[in-house]
Design an enzyme around this catalytic site. Structure first.
Site, PDB file in Angstrom:
ATOM      1  CB  CYS A 113      -0.948   0.006   1.193  1.00 61.67           C
ATOM      2  SG  CYS A 113      -2.063  -1.413   1.201  1.00 61.67           S
ATOM      3  CG  HIS A 249      -3.125   3.460   2.522  1.00 63.40           C
ATOM      4  ND1 HIS A 249      -3.580   3.104   1.271  1.00 63.40           N
ATOM      5  CD2 HIS A 249      -3.179   2.333   3.288  1.00 63.40           C
ATOM      6  CE1 HIS A 249      -3.892   1.819   1.286  1.00 63.40           C
ATOM      7  NE2 HIS A 249      -3.667   1.331   2.488  1.00 63.40           N
ATOM      8  CG  ASN A 279      -6.469  -0.713   1.414  1.00 59.70           C
ATOM      9  OD1 ASN A 279      -5.787  -0.294   0.486  1.00 59.70           O
ATOM     10  ND2 ASN A 279      -5.946  -1.206   2.517  1.00 59.70           N
TER      11      ASN A 279
HETATM   12  N1  COA Z   1     -18.594  -8.590   9.702  1.00 62.88           N
HETATM   13  C1  COA Z   1     -19.009  -8.850  10.940  1.00 62.88           C
HETATM   14  N2  COA Z   1     -18.186  -9.158  11.952  1.00 62.88           N
HETATM   15  C2  COA Z   1     -16.880  -9.196  11.684  1.00 62.88           C
HETATM   16  C3  COA Z   1     -16.363  -8.921  10.403  1.00 62.88           C
HETATM   17  C4  COA Z   1     -17.279  -8.622   9.385  1.00 62.88           C
HETATM   18  N3  COA Z   1     -16.909  -8.350   8.127  1.00 62.88           N
HETATM   19  N4  COA Z   1     -15.035  -9.011  10.448  1.00 62.88           N
HETATM   20  C5  COA Z   1     -14.714  -9.318  11.715  1.00 62.88           C
HETATM   21  N5  COA Z   1     -15.824  -9.439  12.457  1.00 62.88           N
HETATM   22  C6  COA Z   1     -15.943  -9.754  13.870  1.00 62.88           C
HETATM   23  C7  COA Z   1     -14.726 -10.486  14.401  1.00 62.88           C
HETATM   24  O1  COA Z   1     -14.830 -11.870  14.135  1.00 62.88           O
HETATM   25  C8  COA Z   1     -14.829 -10.164  15.870  1.00 62.88           C
HETATM   26  O2  COA Z   1     -15.746 -11.045  16.470  1.00 62.88           O
HETATM   27  P1  COA Z   1     -15.460 -11.707  17.922  1.00 62.88           P
HETATM   28  O3  COA Z   1     -15.332 -10.531  18.841  1.00 62.88           O
HETATM   29  O4  COA Z   1     -16.660 -12.519  18.126  1.00 62.88           O
HETATM   30  O5  COA Z   1     -14.176 -12.465  17.729  1.00 62.88           O
HETATM   31  C9  COA Z   1     -15.431  -8.764  15.919  1.00 62.88           C
HETATM   32  O6  COA Z   1     -16.028  -8.555  14.632  1.00 62.88           O
HETATM   33  C10 COA Z   1     -14.458  -7.676  16.202  1.00 62.88           C
HETATM   34  O7  COA Z   1     -13.312  -7.912  15.405  1.00 62.88           O
HETATM   35  P2  COA Z   1     -12.092  -6.924  15.400  1.00 62.88           P
HETATM   36  O8  COA Z   1     -11.061  -7.452  14.469  1.00 62.88           O
HETATM   37  O9  COA Z   1     -11.680  -6.587  16.791  1.00 62.88           O
HETATM   38  O10 COA Z   1     -12.799  -5.645  14.773  1.00 62.88           O
HETATM   39  P3  COA Z   1     -12.196  -4.231  14.501  1.00 62.88           P
HETATM   40  O11 COA Z   1     -13.022  -3.197  15.108  1.00 62.88           O
HETATM   41  O12 COA Z   1     -10.715  -4.208  14.783  1.00 62.88           O
HETATM   42  O13 COA Z   1     -12.373  -4.100  12.928  1.00 62.88           O
HETATM   43  C11 COA Z   1     -11.057  -4.299  10.946  1.00 62.88           C
HETATM   44  C12 COA Z   1     -11.773  -5.024  12.077  1.00 62.88           C
HETATM   45  C13 COA Z   1     -10.392  -5.319  10.053  1.00 62.88           C
HETATM   46  C14 COA Z   1     -12.089  -3.500  10.184  1.00 62.88           C
HETATM   47  C15 COA Z   1     -10.015  -3.337  11.562  1.00 62.88           C
HETATM   48  O14 COA Z   1      -9.218  -4.043  12.493  1.00 62.88           O
HETATM   49  C16 COA Z   1      -9.098  -2.741  10.533  1.00 62.88           C
HETATM   50  O15 COA Z   1      -9.525  -1.977   9.696  1.00 62.88           O
HETATM   51  N6  COA Z   1      -7.796  -3.015  10.637  1.00 62.88           N
HETATM   52  C17 COA Z   1      -6.810  -2.451   9.748  1.00 62.88           C
HETATM   53  C18 COA Z   1      -6.904  -3.127   8.412  1.00 62.88           C
HETATM   54  C19 COA Z   1      -6.076  -2.412   7.387  1.00 62.88           C
HETATM   55  O16 COA Z   1      -6.104  -1.218   7.318  1.00 62.88           O
HETATM   56  N7  COA Z   1      -5.351  -3.177   6.604  1.00 62.88           N
HETATM   57  C20 COA Z   1      -4.589  -2.682   5.520  1.00 62.88           C
HETATM   58  C21 COA Z   1      -3.501  -1.799   5.977  1.00 62.88           C
HETATM   59  S1  COA Z   1      -2.634  -1.230   4.601  1.00 62.88           S
END
Ligand code: COA
Length: 322
Positions: A113, A249, A279
């Site tokens: 990215c 980004h 993204n």
């Molecule tokens: N729909 C519903 N629930 C989902 C889900 C989805 N698409 N994806 C994950 N969950 C669930 C998880 O399983 C978890 O459930 P649990 O508590 O029962 O285990 C819960 O939601 C919370 O998950 P968590 O990972 O803590 O959520 P979050 O608030 O951190 O959001 C992301 C998840 C991926 C959106 C977030 O962590 C994120 O954006 N991270 C950075 C990703 C990124 O930018 N990557 C590229 C960088 S270049």
């Protein structure tokens, strides 16, 4: 000529739009969950026959047209991509052939990215040394091809697209400075654990798909994006008050908001395309830049900070007068 300057921008998004409601039918998620946790409403997905080079070509042609520069006048092409059409030749070589800029240097940059920020910084160095006069710098991705569409923790986040800029030698800046970093210790937090020399294990479901530890990446991204902004500003003896526009980004709106808060930067000065682009990896920064140039927010003379964070981990920033 001591500096390089962006002459014009271009962007391209594939026709097909995948909305959150469509994803509800594919994985156990809800449109509200995606919107609340990421700020994403929709993303564009390349057609089955459409490749990264196809997207790159559209964005490049638009940038060249806006710059009123003939392809033959380009003497360096750099394409930032994680999803090239082929193992080789590079997308940059293919693009050169399509545009007809035969003979000039052409290569791809792989910094996930952060790829476009790396590529723009490299083009700037080429121009500053006098090796290059006019460069085409593209970020292009078909990230949808390395997504496991059954993995709800990753498939909601990504989209396809391409952005491009034409950069030319200039007496005045232009690009003021750039900063690039990487830390390979964190590679397993965000990666595709498959490849040419390690092999593609087709028996494993996740063989060539993005694997990510979302919350760890989230925290690292916020801290890193605010730190790199401070680093480049300090090195340039500037403060956040000198910045007209931050073009970060576009990974997750919560990352954008948290970064802006840490920097004490009003959200009105942050270009945010995450709701409609999601993204797009190396394409995200040039696409967001192109949107803000075309809708008139970014004007000639504005001070703009581009910054990105991605797999590797890699991160970097480019500070410029548009
Ligand atoms: N729909 C519903 N629930 C989902 C889900 C989805 N698409 N994806 C994950 N969950 C669930 C998880 O399983 C978890 O459930 P649990 O508590 O029962 O285990 C819960 O939601 C919370 O998950 P968590 O990972 O803590 O959520 P979050 O608030 O951190 O959001 C992301 C998840 C991926 C959106 C977030 O962590 C994120 O954006 N991270 C950075 C990703 C990124 O930018 N990557 C590229 C960088 S270049």
């Amino acid at each position: 000529m001591k500096y390089s300057k962006i002459l014009a921008t271009g962007g391209y998004l594939p026709e097909k739009v995948l909305r959150n409601a469509d994803l509800e039918k594919m994985v156990a998620t809800s449109a509200e969950w995606i919107w609340e946790r990421t700020g994403i409403e929709e993303r564009h997905i390349a057609a089955p026959q459409e490749t990264t080079c196809d997207l790159a070509e559209q964005a490049a042609r638009q940038a060249l047209q806006a710059a009123a520069v003939e392809p033959a006048a380009i003497d360096l092409i750099i394409v930032a991509t994680t999803t090239p059409d082929y193992i080789f030749p590079s997308v940059a070589s293919q693009l050169q052939e399509r545009l007809g800029s035969y003979g000039c240097a052409a290569f791809d940059v792989q910094a996930v990215c952060t790829g476009f920020v790396y590529a723009l910084s490299i083009a700037d160095q080429f121009i500053r040394t006098g090796a290059t006069r006019r460069a085409l710098v593209v970020g292009a991705e078909t990230f949808s091809r390395i997504i496991n569409w059954q993995d709800r923790s990753t498939c909601i986040l990504f989209g396809d697209g391409a952005g491009a800029v034409v950069v030319e030698a200039a007496d005045e800046p232009g690009i003021l400075s750039s900063r690039l970093h990487a830390d390979g210790r964190h590679r397993e937090l965000l990666w595709v654990p498959a490849g040419v020399s390690t092999g593609y294990d087709t028996t494993r479901q996740n063989a060539a798909y993005v694997a990510m530890s979302g919350s760890e990446v989230f925290k690292f991204a916020v801290n890193t994006l605010s730190r790199i902004a401070r680093e480049i500003l300090e090195a340039s003896r500037m403060t956040i008050a000198d910045i007209d526009w931050l073009v970060p980004h576009q990974a997750n709106e919560r990352i954008l908001v948290a970064t802006a808060r840490k920097l004490h930067l009003p959200l009105e000065r942050v270009i945010n395309t995450v709701s409609t682009h999601a993204n797009t990896s190396a394409a995200s920064v040039p696409l967001a830049l192109d949107v803000a140039v075309r809708d008139g927010r970014i004007q000639r003379g504005d001070t703009v900070l581009l910054e990105a964070f991605g797999g590797g981990f890699t991160w970097g920033a480019v500070l410029l007068n548009y």
